[in-house]
Design an enzyme around this catalytic site. Structure first.
Site, PDB file in Angstrom:
ATOM      1  N   VAL A  20       2.083  48.758 -18.162  1.00 36.39           N
ATOM      2  CA  VAL A  20       2.572  48.637 -16.791  1.00 36.39           C
ATOM      3  C   VAL A  20       4.008  48.126 -16.713  1.00 36.39           C
ATOM      4  O   VAL A  20       4.645  48.217 -15.656  1.00 36.39           O
ATOM      5  CB  VAL A  20       1.652  47.739 -15.931  1.00 36.39           C
ATOM      6  CG1 VAL A  20       0.268  48.359 -15.799  1.00 36.39           C
ATOM      7  CG2 VAL A  20       1.581  46.317 -16.477  1.00 36.39           C
ATOM      8  N   SER A  60      -3.208  34.523  -7.922  1.00 37.45           N
ATOM      9  CA  SER A  60      -3.845  33.409  -8.650  1.00 37.45           C
ATOM     10  C   SER A  60      -3.652  32.138  -7.844  1.00 37.45           C
ATOM     11  O   SER A  60      -2.745  32.060  -7.000  1.00 37.45           O
ATOM     12  CB  SER A  60      -3.193  33.258 -10.035  1.00 37.45           C
ATOM     13  OG  SER A  60      -3.582  32.053 -10.654  1.00 37.45           O
ATOM     14  N   TYR A  89       3.882  31.694 -15.360  1.00 42.15           N
ATOM     15  CA  TYR A  89       2.723  32.264 -14.685  1.00 42.15           C
ATOM     16  C   TYR A  89       2.794  32.017 -13.178  1.00 42.15           C
ATOM     17  O   TYR A  89       2.537  32.921 -12.379  1.00 42.15           O
ATOM     18  CB  TYR A  89       1.446  31.674 -15.279  1.00 42.15           C
ATOM     19  CG  TYR A  89       0.189  32.424 -14.916  1.00 42.15           C
ATOM     20  CD1 TYR A  89      -0.046  33.697 -15.431  1.00 42.15           C
ATOM     21  CD2 TYR A  89      -0.773  31.863 -14.084  1.00 42.15           C
ATOM     22  CE1 TYR A  89      -1.201  34.388 -15.115  1.00 42.15           C
ATOM     23  CE2 TYR A  89      -1.928  32.541 -13.766  1.00 42.15           C
ATOM     24  CZ  TYR A  89      -2.142  33.809 -14.284  1.00 42.15           C
ATOM     25  OH  TYR A  89      -3.292  34.497 -13.965  1.00 42.15           O
ATOM     26  N   ALA A 149       5.505  31.521 -11.406  1.00 43.51           N
ATOM     27  CA  ALA A 149       6.579  32.341 -10.854  1.00 43.51           C
ATOM     28  C   ALA A 149       6.121  33.784 -10.678  1.00 43.51           C
ATOM     29  O   ALA A 149       6.390  34.419  -9.647  1.00 43.51           O
ATOM     30  CB  ALA A 149       7.803  32.279 -11.767  1.00 43.51           C
ATOM     31  N   SER A 150       5.414  34.305 -11.677  1.00 42.93           N
ATOM     32  CA  SER A 150       4.976  35.699 -11.593  1.00 42.93           C
ATOM     33  C   SER A 150       3.935  35.901 -10.497  1.00 42.93           C
ATOM     34  O   SER A 150       4.004  36.861  -9.726  1.00 42.93           O
ATOM     35  CB  SER A 150       4.419  36.157 -12.944  1.00 42.93           C
ATOM     36  OG  SER A 150       3.196  35.516 -13.266  1.00 42.93           O
ATOM     37  N   LYS A 151       2.988  34.988 -10.386  1.00 37.84           N
ATOM     38  CA  LYS A 151       1.931  35.154  -9.391  1.00 37.84           C
ATOM     39  C   LYS A 151       2.417  34.811  -7.982  1.00 37.84           C
ATOM     40  O   LYS A 151       1.940  35.390  -6.999  1.00 37.84           O
ATOM     41  CB  LYS A 151       0.718  34.307  -9.772  1.00 37.84           C
ATOM     42  CG  LYS A 151       0.000  34.804 -11.027  1.00 37.84           C
ATOM     43  CD  LYS A 151      -0.485  36.240 -10.879  1.00 37.84           C
ATOM     44  CE  LYS A 151      -1.356  36.662 -12.047  1.00 37.84           C
ATOM     45  NZ  LYS A 151      -1.883  38.048 -11.890  1.00 37.84           N
TER      46      LYS A 151
END
Length: 243
Positions: free
Chosen positions: A53, A133, A146, A148-150
């Protein structure tokens, strides 16, 4: 129930954990599912493909093939994800970028190339369900990448929901807490050696962890027409962590 009879579904992260459970749940309710992951070895959907992805061109071409097999597209579930614990002063730029690339950029790539097919449905529209999340809703220790990404997935979901709400496309996200999956294991194995375990209480629920099949039930509801008035929602399923 057969809420998804004839529905055409594209789902990432289908090889394990939540993704595998959601694929099984939607198929059991009548959906035709194309599941993708980095490996097809553990994908149990009738149609399965390898897809990274983080590679936008690969996502575009994979979706083109999947939509050809399905003869259209109604539902997209973005479930592929990675993560780990690490002291932020010890995190590498490469590891930070990789987590953001899979969790956030990967989600965008799939949405970007799926949207034209959903728009082609006209009044029938479609549904996108992303995976956020608790880490996208509250700060968590040792989880800067994590979180920051979520957090990005949360706002991407809201932005797309607002943009397409007048075009019959719903965009929502599920925000799990502790789920008994391989990614949960990768977090458990990566506690910093100097971690203050008093801080762990913030990210754990006295209700313990849930199972992927329980999460799949929530994904199925949000993806279905029963949730037709729901868009831009971030649904927390976390044993009260964010209560």
């Amino acid at each position: 129930m057969n809420r998804f009879d004839g529905s055409r579904v594209f789902l990432t992260g289908a090889g394990s954990g939540i993704g595998r459970a959601v694929a099984a749940r939607l198929a059991a309710e009548g959906a035709n599912v194309v599941g993708v992951d980095l490996s097809t070895d553990t994908i149990e959907t009738e149609a399965k493909m390898v897809c990274d992805v983080t590679d936008a061109a690969a996502v575009e071409s994979t979706l083109e093939v999947a939509v050809g097999l399905l003869e259209g597209l109604d539902i997209v579930c973005n479930i592929a994800g990675i993560g780990h614990f690490r002291n932020s002063h010890e995190e590498t730029p490469e590891a930070f970028a990789k987590i953001v690339d899979v969790n956030l950029n990967g989600t965008f790539h799939v949405c970007r190339y799926a949207l034209p097919y959903l728009l082609a449905n006209g009044d029938r529209g479609g549904s996108i369900v992303n995976t956020a999340s608790t880490a996208g809703l509250i700060g968590q220790p040792w989880s800067a990448a994590y979180c920051a990404s979520k957090g990005g997935v949360v706002m991407l979901t809201k932005a797309l929901a607002y943009e397409y709400r007048g075009r019959n496309i719903r965009v929502n996200a599920i925000a799990p807490g502790g789920v008994n999956t391989a990614i949960q294991g990768s977090f458990a194995e990566s506690f910093p050696p100097d971690a203050d375990f008093k801080m762990v209480h913030k990210i754990m629920s006295p209700m313990g962890m849930t199972e992927p099949e329980e999460m799949a039930a929530v994904f199925a509801f949000v993806a279905s027409d029963e949730a037709r008035y729901m868009t831009g929602a971030i649904v927390s399923v976390d044993g009260g962590i964010t209560a």
